[in-house]
Motif scaffolding. Structure first.
Motif: not given
Length: 85
Positions: A1-22
């Motif tokens: 997945m590209d960084n843009g996808f994760f940045k969009n998800m973070e914006k929409k959900t307010g959830v840090n994608m790094k935390e989710i991946m960990e």
């Protein structure tokens, strides 16, 4: 997945994608028959999602997960939490 996808998800959900991946990585080899492990995962998901889980609900989730031997993922927890509301 590209960084843009994760940045969009973070914006929409307010959830840090790094935390989710960990968290996802930590779930791969977790022992879901161990109450302490299951409680830890539920509390971590609750914190990441910024959704408090009352003690009674946590107890029910733990009991169900340990009893059923379900694999634990975000969908499992979310579905269980939605049913308990």
């Amino acid at each position: 997945m590209d960084n843009g996808f994760f940045k969009n998800m973070e914006k929409k959900t307010g959830v840090n994608m790094k935390e989710i991946m960990e968290l996802a990585n930590s779930l791969q080899n977790a022992n879901f028959k161990d109450e302490k492990t299951v409680r830890s995962v539920i509390q971590r998901v609750s914190k990441i999602a910024n959704k408090p889980v009352p003690k009674e609900m946590e107890d029910q989730l733990v009991k169900s997960i340990i009893k059923d031997g379900k694999s634990l993922d975000f969908n499992t927890i979310a579905n269980m939490m939605n049913k308990k509301k």
